[in-house]
Motif scaffolding. Structure first.
Motif, short mmCIF file in Angstrom:
data_model
loop_
_atom_site.label_atom_id
_atom_site.label_comp_id
_atom_site.label_asym_id
_atom_site.label_seq_id
_atom_site.Cartn_x
_atom_site.Cartn_y
_atom_site.Cartn_z
N SER A 1 55.97 21.71 6.94
CA SER A 1 55.76 20.69 7.98
C SER A 1 54.96 21.33 9.11
CB SER A 1 57.12 20.25 8.53
OG SER A 1 56.97 19.54 9.74
N VAL A 2 54.34 20.48 9.94
CA VAL A 2 53.75 21.03 11.17
C VAL A 2 54.83 21.75 11.98
CG1 VAL A 2 51.82 19.40 11.40
CG2 VAL A 2 54.06 18.81 12.39
N HIS A 3 56.11 21.40 11.73
CA HIS A 3 57.20 22.02 12.49
C HIS A 3 57.56 23.41 11.99
CE1 HIS A 3 57.47 18.62 15.02
NE2 HIS A 3 57.56 17.81 13.98
N GLN A 4 56.72 23.99 11.14
CA GLN A 4 56.87 25.44 10.92
C GLN A 4 56.17 26.19 12.05
OE1 GLN A 4 55.10 26.47 7.04
NE2 GLN A 4 53.40 27.44 8.10
N VAL A 5 55.33 25.47 12.83
CA VAL A 5 54.73 26.11 14.03
C VAL A 5 55.00 25.34 15.32
CG1 VAL A 5 52.89 27.33 12.78
CG2 VAL A 5 52.45 25.04 13.67
N ILE A 6 55.24 24.02 15.25
CA ILE A 6 55.48 23.25 16.48
C ILE A 6 57.00 23.14 16.70
CG2 ILE A 6 55.19 21.04 17.66
CD1 ILE A 6 52.75 20.45 15.97
N PRO A 7 57.51 23.73 17.78
CA PRO A 7 58.94 23.57 18.06
C PRO A 7 59.26 22.08 18.24
CG PRO A 7 57.95 25.20 19.51
CD PRO A 7 56.82 24.50 18.82
N TRP A 8 60.52 21.67 17.94
CA TRP A 8 60.83 20.24 17.95
C TRP A 8 62.22 20.01 18.54
CZ3 TRP A 8 61.09 16.58 13.05
CH2 TRP A 8 60.79 15.27 13.45
N ALA A 9 62.24 19.64 19.82
CA ALA A 9 63.51 19.41 20.51
C ALA A 9 64.33 18.37 19.77
CB ALA A 9 63.25 18.95 21.94
N GLY A 10 65.61 18.63 19.65
CA GLY A 10 66.51 17.69 18.96
C GLY A 10 66.52 17.86 17.45
N HIS A 11 65.75 18.84 16.96
CA HIS A 11 65.64 19.04 15.51
C HIS A 11 65.67 20.54 15.18
CE1 HIS A 11 63.58 15.26 16.53
NE2 HIS A 11 63.89 14.81 15.34
N ALA A 12 66.55 21.30 15.85
CA ALA A 12 66.56 22.77 15.66
C ALA A 12 66.82 23.14 14.21
CB ALA A 12 67.61 23.40 16.57
N ASN A 13 67.70 22.39 13.55
CA ASN A 13 68.01 22.71 12.15
C ASN A 13 66.78 22.48 11.26
OD1 ASN A 13 68.17 19.95 12.61
ND2 ASN A 13 70.22 19.69 11.73
N TYR A 14 66.11 21.37 11.46
CA TYR A 14 64.94 21.03 10.63
C TYR A 14 63.80 22.02 10.87
CZ TYR A 14 61.19 18.09 8.65
OH TYR A 14 60.12 17.61 7.92
N ALA A 15 63.48 22.25 12.16
CA ALA A 15 62.36 23.16 12.47
C ALA A 15 62.66 24.56 11.95
CB ALA A 15 62.11 23.18 13.98
N SER A 16 63.93 25.00 12.04
CA SER A 16 64.29 26.33 11.52
C SER A 16 64.13 26.38 10.01
CB SER A 16 65.74 26.68 11.89
OG SER A 16 65.90 26.65 13.28
N SER A 17 64.49 25.30 9.33
CA SER A 17 64.33 25.30 7.86
C SER A 17 62.86 25.42 7.49
CB SER A 17 64.96 24.03 7.24
OG SER A 17 64.17 22.87 7.48
N LYS A 18 61.97 24.77 8.25
CA LYS A 18 60.55 24.81 7.91
C LYS A 18 59.94 26.18 8.27
CE LYS A 18 60.49 20.62 6.25
NZ LYS A 18 60.36 20.39 4.81
N GLY A 19 60.40 26.77 9.38
CA GLY A 19 59.96 28.13 9.71
C GLY A 19 60.39 29.10 8.61
N GLY A 20 61.60 28.89 8.08
CA GLY A 20 62.10 29.74 6.99
C GLY A 20 61.27 29.57 5.72
N ILE A 21 60.86 28.35 5.45
CA ILE A 21 60.04 28.09 4.26
C ILE A 21 58.74 28.89 4.33
CG2 ILE A 21 58.62 26.31 3.12
CD1 ILE A 21 60.96 24.33 3.76
N LYS A 22 58.17 29.01 5.53
CA LYS A 22 56.91 29.76 5.68
C LYS A 22 57.08 31.19 5.16
CE LYS A 22 53.49 31.34 9.08
NZ LYS A 22 53.63 32.79 8.93
N MET A 23 58.13 31.87 5.60
CA MET A 23 58.34 33.27 5.19
C MET A 23 58.76 33.38 3.73
SD MET A 23 57.31 35.47 6.63
CE MET A 23 56.84 36.61 7.70
N LEU A 24 59.56 32.41 3.27
CA LEU A 24 59.96 32.40 1.85
C LEU A 24 58.71 32.28 0.98
CD1 LEU A 24 62.20 32.11 -0.38
CD2 LEU A 24 62.06 29.64 0.00
N MET A 25 57.85 31.31 1.32
CA MET A 25 56.63 31.07 0.55
C MET A 25 55.72 32.32 0.55
SD MET A 25 53.18 30.46 1.10
CE MET A 25 52.92 29.86 2.76
N GLU A 26 55.51 32.89 1.73
CA GLU A 26 54.59 34.04 1.83
C GLU A 26 55.15 35.25 1.08
OE1 GLU A 26 53.61 34.66 5.98
OE2 GLU A 26 52.65 32.69 6.13
#
Ligand code: NAD
Length: 268
Positions: free
Chosen positions: A153-178
């Motif tokens: 998601s764009v939320h692997q780089v854009i922080p998203w207030a009210g969605h800490a769990n979702y944004a963290s999951s997408k940030g995690g996907i970035k490192m998992l994928m790489e």
């Protein structure tokens, strides 16, 4: 007729009975792939996607599995291999949101989103890599040993207030994928992420279903339109095909410019 770039290849698309997953499953089917339409609820919707794919002359099968459950993911891969002999392409698409202000977020809300969005991608990718390594490269089908596409998601780089769990999951996907891309590059397994902006699907109905919400959303999108699942389907076919043979470990943003800091078009 469009060229069938994925002919005789088998793809598993998770969460493929709705939204982006449905669009991707149909696009892969149109490109000639056999498609496993994974779902967790609503088998009727999954079967409708299967029928649509069959109408293009491709093979398709609906398989129920909760991607956050190890035994169910392993069984889905076994069923797929039994039916189609192997797996060439995995699209790790299943995902959800459980939104809450951060200080009110329960551990259950946090854990549920991480389990489905991040652990689900780990479990499916692990089974896919095992099968790719067992089978090896089949040059008549693809120059790659296997392809994994992670729906981030764009939320692997854009922080998203009210969605800490979702944004963290997408940030995690970035490192998992790489990390997977780096670990198995020598074996010719390609792993990439698609990072959508706002795509018109059930996950974000509130962001587009009234004129006020839609207009406010457009302030975030320089291209001035909401994306549709077909936009993502075209990119998924490219990333699954040998046309993208030299792309691995990439996060491809498909967002109408949402990540271009649109506020700076008039401010700053
Ligand atoms: N729509 C957007 O604007 C947008 C933007 C960025 C990223 N995404 C991502 O795209 C992906 C698809 O979302 P969508 O917009 O199509 O939403 P959607 O709600 O239409 O689709 C999500 C799919 O995942 C499935 N799913 C949920 N939990 C599951 C589980 N445990 N096991 C298997 N399947 C499960 C759902 O049943 C559904 O089929 C998600 O990963 C989402 O985070 C969407």
């Amino acid at each position: 007729m469009a060229e069938k770039k994925l002919l005789n290849q088998t793809a598993i698309v998770t969460g493929a009975n709705s939204g982006i997953g449905e669009g991707v499953a149909i696009a892969l089917g149109k490109a000639g792939a056999n498609v496993v339409v994974n779902y967790v609820v609503d088998p009727e919707a999954a079967n409708a996607v299967v029928e649509k794919i069959k109408s293009f002359g491709s093979r398709a099968l609906a398989i129920q599995a909760d991607v956050s459950k190890e035994d169910q993911v392993i069984k889905m891969f076994q069923q797929t291999i039994q039916q189609f002999r192997t797996v060439d392409i995995l699209v790790n698409n299943a995902g959800l949101q459980r939104d809450s202000k951060f200080h009110e977020m329960t551990l259950a809300q946090w854990q549920f989103v991480i389990d489905v969005n991040l652990t689900g991608q780990f479990l499916c990718a692990r089974e896919a890599v095992k099968e790719f390594l067992r089978r090896g490269i089949v040059p008549e089908r693809s120059v790659a040993c296997g392809k994994i596409i992670c729906m981030s998601s764009v939320h692997q780089v854009i922080p998203w207030a009210g969605h800490a769990n979702y944004a963290s999951s997408k940030g995690g996907i970035k490192m998992l994928m790489e990390t997977i891309a780096q670990e198995y590059g020598k074996q010719k397994i390609r792993v990439n992420s698609i990072c959508p902006g706002a795509i018109k699907t059930p996950i974000n109905t509130k962001a587009w279903d009234t004129p006020e919400a839609y207009n406010s959303l457009m302030e975030l999108i320089p291209e001035n339109r909401i994306g549709v699942p077909e936009d993502i389907g075209k990119l998924a076919v490219f990333l699954a095909s040998d046309d993208s043979d030299y792309i691995s470990g990439a996060s491809i943003f498909i967002d109408g410019g949402m990540t271009l800091f649109p506020g700076f078009a008039t401010g700053g």
